[in-house]
Scaffold this active site. Structure first.
Site, PDB file in Angstrom:
ATOM      1  N   ALA A  62      -3.955  -1.962   0.219  1.00 52.03           N
ATOM      2  CA  ALA A  62      -4.276  -2.842   1.347  1.00 52.03           C
ATOM      3  C   ALA A  62      -5.111  -2.078   2.352  1.00 52.03           C
ATOM      4  CB  ALA A  62      -2.990  -3.326   2.024  1.00 52.03           C
ATOM      5  N   TYR A 127      -5.949  -7.697  11.200  1.00 52.07           N
ATOM      6  CA  TYR A 127      -5.135  -7.219  10.071  1.00 52.07           C
ATOM      7  C   TYR A 127      -4.091  -8.266   9.690  1.00 52.07           C
ATOM      8  CZ  TYR A 127      -1.236  -4.757   7.798  1.00 52.07           C
ATOM      9  OH  TYR A 127      -0.205  -4.400   6.960  1.00 52.07           O
TER      10      TYR A 127
HETATM   11  N1  LIG Z   1       2.124   0.640   6.867  1.00 49.26           N
HETATM   12  C1  LIG Z   1       2.863  -0.266   7.502  1.00 49.26           C
HETATM   13  O1  LIG Z   1       3.409  -0.030   8.587  1.00 49.26           O
HETATM   14  C2  LIG Z   1       3.074  -1.631   6.878  1.00 49.26           C
HETATM   15  C3  LIG Z   1       3.821  -2.587   7.590  1.00 49.26           C
HETATM   16  C4  LIG Z   1       4.030  -3.832   7.010  1.00 49.26           C
HETATM   17  C5  LIG Z   1       3.496  -4.124   5.765  1.00 49.26           C
HETATM   18  N2  LIG Z   1       2.751  -3.185   5.116  1.00 49.26           N
HETATM   19  C6  LIG Z   1       2.173  -3.545   3.815  1.00 49.26           C
HETATM   20  O2  LIG Z   1       2.777  -2.738   2.827  1.00 49.26           O
HETATM   21  C7  LIG Z   1       1.824  -2.465   1.781  1.00 49.26           C
HETATM   22  C8  LIG Z   1       1.755  -0.973   1.511  1.00 49.26           C
HETATM   23  O3  LIG Z   1       1.389  -0.337   2.734  1.00 49.26           O
HETATM   24  P1  LIG Z   1       1.272   1.250   2.837  1.00 49.26           P
HETATM   25  O4  LIG Z   1       1.754   1.641   4.164  1.00 49.26           O
HETATM   26  O5  LIG Z   1       1.821   1.879   1.611  1.00 49.26           O
HETATM   27  O6  LIG Z   1      -0.317   1.387   2.826  1.00 49.26           O
HETATM   28  P2  LIG Z   1      -1.210   2.730   2.859  1.00 49.26           P
HETATM   29  O7  LIG Z   1      -0.353   3.926   2.892  1.00 49.26           O
HETATM   30  O8  LIG Z   1      -2.247   2.524   3.898  1.00 49.26           O
HETATM   31  O9  LIG Z   1      -1.902   2.687   1.427  1.00 49.26           O
HETATM   32  C9  LIG Z   1      -2.824   1.713   1.108  1.00 49.26           C
HETATM   33  C10 LIG Z   1      -3.411   2.023  -0.226  1.00 49.26           C
HETATM   34  O10 LIG Z   1      -4.420   1.044  -0.481  1.00 49.26           O
HETATM   35  C11 LIG Z   1      -5.538   1.712  -1.038  1.00 49.26           C
HETATM   36  N3  LIG Z   1      -6.762   0.963  -0.813  1.00 49.26           N
HETATM   37  C12 LIG Z   1      -7.389   0.724   0.364  1.00 49.26           C
HETATM   38  N4  LIG Z   1      -8.529   0.040   0.120  1.00 49.26           N
HETATM   39  C13 LIG Z   1      -8.598  -0.152  -1.215  1.00 49.26           C
HETATM   40  C14 LIG Z   1      -9.522  -0.786  -2.071  1.00 49.26           C
HETATM   41  N5  LIG Z   1     -10.643  -1.346  -1.608  1.00 49.26           N
HETATM   42  N6  LIG Z   1      -9.265  -0.808  -3.398  1.00 49.26           N
HETATM   43  C15 LIG Z   1      -8.164  -0.228  -3.901  1.00 49.26           C
HETATM   44  N7  LIG Z   1      -7.258   0.405  -3.144  1.00 49.26           N
HETATM   45  C16 LIG Z   1      -7.467   0.433  -1.814  1.00 49.26           C
HETATM   46  C17 LIG Z   1      -5.569   3.041  -0.309  1.00 49.26           C
HETATM   47  O11 LIG Z   1      -6.372   3.926  -1.053  1.00 49.26           O
HETATM   48  P3  LIG Z   1      -7.117   5.152  -0.319  1.00 49.26           P
HETATM   49  O12 LIG Z   1      -6.032   6.172  -0.132  1.00 49.26           O
HETATM   50  O13 LIG Z   1      -8.156   5.546  -1.302  1.00 49.26           O
HETATM   51  O14 LIG Z   1      -7.664   4.613   0.953  1.00 49.26           O
HETATM   52  C18 LIG Z   1      -4.094   3.390  -0.334  1.00 49.26           C
HETATM   53  O15 LIG Z   1      -3.746   3.974  -1.568  1.00 49.26           O
HETATM   54  C19 LIG Z   1       0.506  -3.084   2.239  1.00 49.26           C
HETATM   55  O16 LIG Z   1       0.362  -4.354   1.643  1.00 49.26           O
HETATM   56  C20 LIG Z   1       0.686  -3.249   3.731  1.00 49.26           C
HETATM   57  O17 LIG Z   1      -0.093  -4.305   4.257  1.00 49.26           O
HETATM   58  C21 LIG Z   1       2.544  -1.938   5.638  1.00 49.26           C
END
Ligand SMILES: NC(=O)c1ccc[n+]([C@@H]2O[C@H](COP(=O)([O-])OP(=O)(O)OC[C@H]3O[C@@H](n4cnc5c(N)ncnc54)[C@H](OP(=O)(O)O)[C@@H]3O)[C@@H](O)[C@H]2O)c1
Length: 302
Positions: A62, A127
């Protein structure tokens, strides 16, 4: 029970925990990083998913940079709306289930109590809106989807509030932390464990657990409360922490993206459907700090 799982977004917080998670025997789990599958290149990405013929696709990728998204709307929408829409189409084509993640930021925070899945969507940020559009796009295309809507995600890897607090705590004597946004910190490891349990249930033939589900750490707090607990545990391990941590209002810490004041999630629908309840946020935080603190330098404040 043989099942082929394709996980997208291995490097992220949740992706990393899925990668080191314990999957049931008989599962074949393939992980892809952005260079192998880029959601902004939908034709290539679709072909990869279709060629893999998975039983379940887990999308942990994401655009999660909440403030940057305000000035990168097109990229956020491509990754958070169009990417999941394409994955839903590809899953329908091969008969796969799509497991996906969403966010508390789809809500505006005006509700007095905890949000339930049927509450109106009214994101305050680019977002949040892009994620809400992704959820809707999946639901419109694919019946067999499981969307876990979670909040305030952190882990020992990646960029997150816990790591920022440990860094700032070592650097500063005084910190002001927002105390009027209420929510639930959620460990990426708990999301991964819940995801693996969902995949196991689906592979065992569960066919009545589709839709959107809230899943977050047990209990609620504010960012200030979260920070206080991080520093309490850090200090007990003789790490340097700020002399003064003060509660501040959102207005005193302006950010490009507006956040909901209340993003508490009622997770009872998920508990009923899958029998899974996350540990308390303090318990999960303690496990992540156990991993992070040995990596930090033990410099106790004088
Ligand atoms: N973080 C939060 O606080 C939070 C809160 C609520 C919900 N969520 C949801 O939970 C889920 C996981 O979040 P997370 O915190 O694990 O996210 P994260 O740590 O930001 O990781 C996102 C991943 O998505 C990859 N990505 C970004 N752009 C991409 C693209 N164009 N094609 C393929 N991969 C891509 C990134 O790769 P790169 O490393 O190469 O950029 C990274 O591996 C997401 O759906 C997010 O919206 C997160």
């Amino acid at each position: 029970m043989n099942s082929k799982i394709l996980v997208i977004g291995r490097i992220g917080q949740v992706g990393h925990e899925l990668h080191r998670g314990v999957w049931p025997a008989g599962f074949t789990v393939d992980f892809l990083e952005r260079p192998q599958l880029d959601l902004t290149r939908p034709d290539e990405a679709r072909d990869i998913v279709v060629a893999a013929r998975p039983d379940i696709v887990v999308n942990a990728a994401a655009h999660t940079a909440v403030d940057a998204a305000e000035s990168e709307r097109d990229t956020a929408v491509a990754i958070n709306r169009d990417g999941p829409a394409m994955l839903a189409d590809a899953c329908r084509e091969v008969g796969a289930v799509l497991v996906h993640y969403s966010t508390d930021y789809v809500y505006d925070g005006a509700k007095a109590g905890a949000y339930v899945e049927t509450d109106p969507i009214a994101a305050l940020s680019v977002y949040g809106a892009s994620k809400a559009e992704g959820d809707a796009a999946i639901a419109a295309r694919l019946k067999r989807h499981v969307i876990l809507r979670t909040s305030w995600v952190y882990s020992a890897t990646g960029h997150n509030f816990v790591k920022t607090m440990l860094r700032l705590g070592a650097e500063r004597d005084r910190l002001g932390i927002v105390d009027d946004q209420h929510g639930s910190p959620t460990a990426a490891a708990d999301i991964a464990a819940a995801t693996i349990a969902v995949c196991a249930a689906l592979a065992a033939g569960k066919d009545d657990g589709y839709g959107v589900f809230h899943f977050s750490g047990g209990g609620t707090t504010t960012w200030y409360g979260f920070a206080r607990e991080i520093f309490r545990v850090a200090a007990s391990h003789r790490l340097k922490t700020p002399r003064l941590v003060e509660p501040i209002a959102t207005e005193a810490y302006p950010t490009p993206a507006e956040r909901p004041r209340n993003s508490r999630l009622d997770c009872s629908k998920f508990a009923r459907a899958y029998g899974i309840v996350a540990p308390s946020w303090q318990q999960s935080l303690s496990a992540v700090l156990d991993e992070l603190i040995p990596l930090a330098s033990p410099v106790e404040a004088a």
